[in-house]
Scaffold this active site. Sequence first.
Site, PDB file in Angstrom:
ATOM      1  CG  ASP A  52      -2.099   0.882   1.110  1.00  0.00           C
ATOM      2  OD1 ASP A  52      -2.129   1.675   0.143  1.00  0.00           O
ATOM      3  OD2 ASP A  52      -2.996   0.809   1.962  1.00  0.00           O
ATOM      4  CG  ASP A  53      -0.325   4.749  -0.054  1.00  0.00           C
ATOM      5  OD1 ASP A  53      -1.099   4.217  -0.870  1.00  0.00           O
ATOM      6  OD2 ASP A  53      -0.681   5.651   0.728  1.00  0.00           O
ATOM      7  CB  CYS A  94      -6.112   2.795  -2.276  1.00  0.00           C
ATOM      8  SG  CYS A  94      -6.791   1.327  -1.573  1.00  0.00           S
ATOM      9  CG  HIS A 148     -10.034   1.097   0.920  1.00  0.00           C
ATOM     10  ND1 HIS A 148      -9.096   2.114   0.875  1.00  0.00           N
ATOM     11  CD2 HIS A 148     -11.214   1.700   1.219  1.00  0.00           C
ATOM     12  CE1 HIS A 148      -9.688   3.265   1.144  1.00  0.00           C
ATOM     13  NE2 HIS A 148     -10.961   3.035   1.350  1.00  0.00           N
ATOM     14  CG  ASP A 314      -2.527   0.763  -3.214  1.00  0.00           C
ATOM     15  OD1 ASP A 314      -1.408   1.283  -2.998  1.00  0.00           O
ATOM     16  OD2 ASP A 314      -3.516   0.993  -2.494  1.00  0.00           O
ATOM     17  CG  ASN A 315      -1.721   4.384  -4.325  1.00  0.00           C
ATOM     18  OD1 ASN A 315      -2.729   3.867  -3.852  1.00  0.00           O
ATOM     19  ND2 ASN A 315      -0.768   4.891  -3.551  1.00  0.00           N
TER      20      ASN A 315
HETATM   21 CA    CA Z   1      -2.753   2.953  -1.545  1.00  0.00          CA
END
Ligand code: CA
Length: 506
Positions: A52-53, A94, A148, A314-315
């Site tokens: 994540d990130d 996300c 999410h 995811d990003n």
């Molecule tokens: Ca993210």
Amino acid sequence: MRRMAHDPITAATVQDAPHLEPHFAFPAAEAAATEKLNARAARPNVAMIVFDDVGWGDFGCYGGGVAVGAPTPNIDRLAREGKLLTSCYSEPSCTPSRASLMTGRLPMRHGLMRPPMYGEAGGLQGEITIAQLLSDAGYVTQAVGKWHMGENRESQPQNVGFDDFYGFLSVSDMYTEWRDPYFFPEIVYSEERTRWIENQAFSKCFVHAEKGGEIEEVEEVTIPVLSLLDDMWCKYSQAFIERMAGIDQPWFLYHCTRGTHFDNYPHPDFLGKSPAKHPYKDTIVELDDIVGRLIQTLEDTGQLDDTIVFITSDNGPEMETWPDSAYSPFRSAKGSTWEGGQRVPGVVYWRGMVEPGQATDGIFSLLDWFPTLLRVAGATDATPDDRYIDGVDQTSFLLGDGAQSNRKYLYYWLGTTFSAVRCGEYKMMLASTSDDDRDIQNSGGFSGVTQKYTYSRLYNLYLDPKEQHSYMIRKIPYLDAFTAGLGQHFRSFGKYPAKSVVGGVG
Ligand code: CA
């Protein structure tokens, strides 16, 4: 006569059906990939590990690692022994990314244009996921960690194709930020506001669910609990892998870590353990260790040769929370359609099937896993035909030695505003977030305004990876390379209209 090389700018694509994204066809590479797959006794397992990130540059194999105070030896080894994708793309944030990975469809089609926050309604309901199709094809499907993609019942993992889910339904910061006196003293030190937020209708626990069943709360995610989540989720995935070794069915593990989304509170065993001694960097070291543990479990249970492993984010980095944020050499960050928002790490490892030691700049989108996994599972016929699928089958690219990407165009959307298209090393931009020096660092991708250019801009991503010098006036002949792709893309929304579920504003 010299054999002409494949050039993504000049080569033509083929379209197999009106609802399928056009793609490059390489008959010889396709045949070789099919032969390789057919030579196997069984269909492969899939272990998808989504961070994540995490930034494009965080891992050593992308130039970070030791150089930025967080060594990543396990991921670096997988990259050396597998395929390292340098042009792997997510969506700008996300939920859009994860839903695109699950459905093979762009956010404008599945309708999740930005993340739903604090119990907001809307999610995956009505979409067909890769988990569902793999499950229909005989796979055991397991989701672990961050979800999410909607907290509503119809969008929960156990109702969109997963046999089992163990994780949280929303996003890391929502569970803890208002509990931390450093970030929210006005809530933590006020009984009224603490009660007010505790009574808001958003989930405060991590949960467990089984196919078709109800969500059961496992534990409230306080800050000390949050710091243990990635370790607990790793153990859950390890137990799943061990259990699957004794079962005669292929499986799909969708393992999504908590880290390194802000705010990072590393596991006590990793606190201060990175050379940087910063919570974000400690968490990177912890996540690399978790990758090592999952791979070791695959090896110990004799399943490593039978499992496709993919590691991604995811990003791009979340720069609004610097220094709790990632490293990327590209312009801007999460939330934007500059390269910093969407270019993510992508390591593909499949021992004996993916040739080792290959770094490639062929364009790959997380969208592409949908048709690719259907192909390797022998379930291409299950591809939905009542909706547009934006992913392209990349099997020959991933399994071939020095093979080319099957994707010609990468389309960038900023919410409902069309932003850019990439083909080859060129990216034509029609709109972006704020064109300000500050969008490279703080303030990041979410803070900027959407601006449409009077004339489109053109960036050469090889000469100018930070997208600072529009090359359009000098390179107008390249317009031709983009016209067909733009026309095809926009026309596809005629027969297959856009959908809006969360975040309809550009
Ligand atoms: Ca993210």
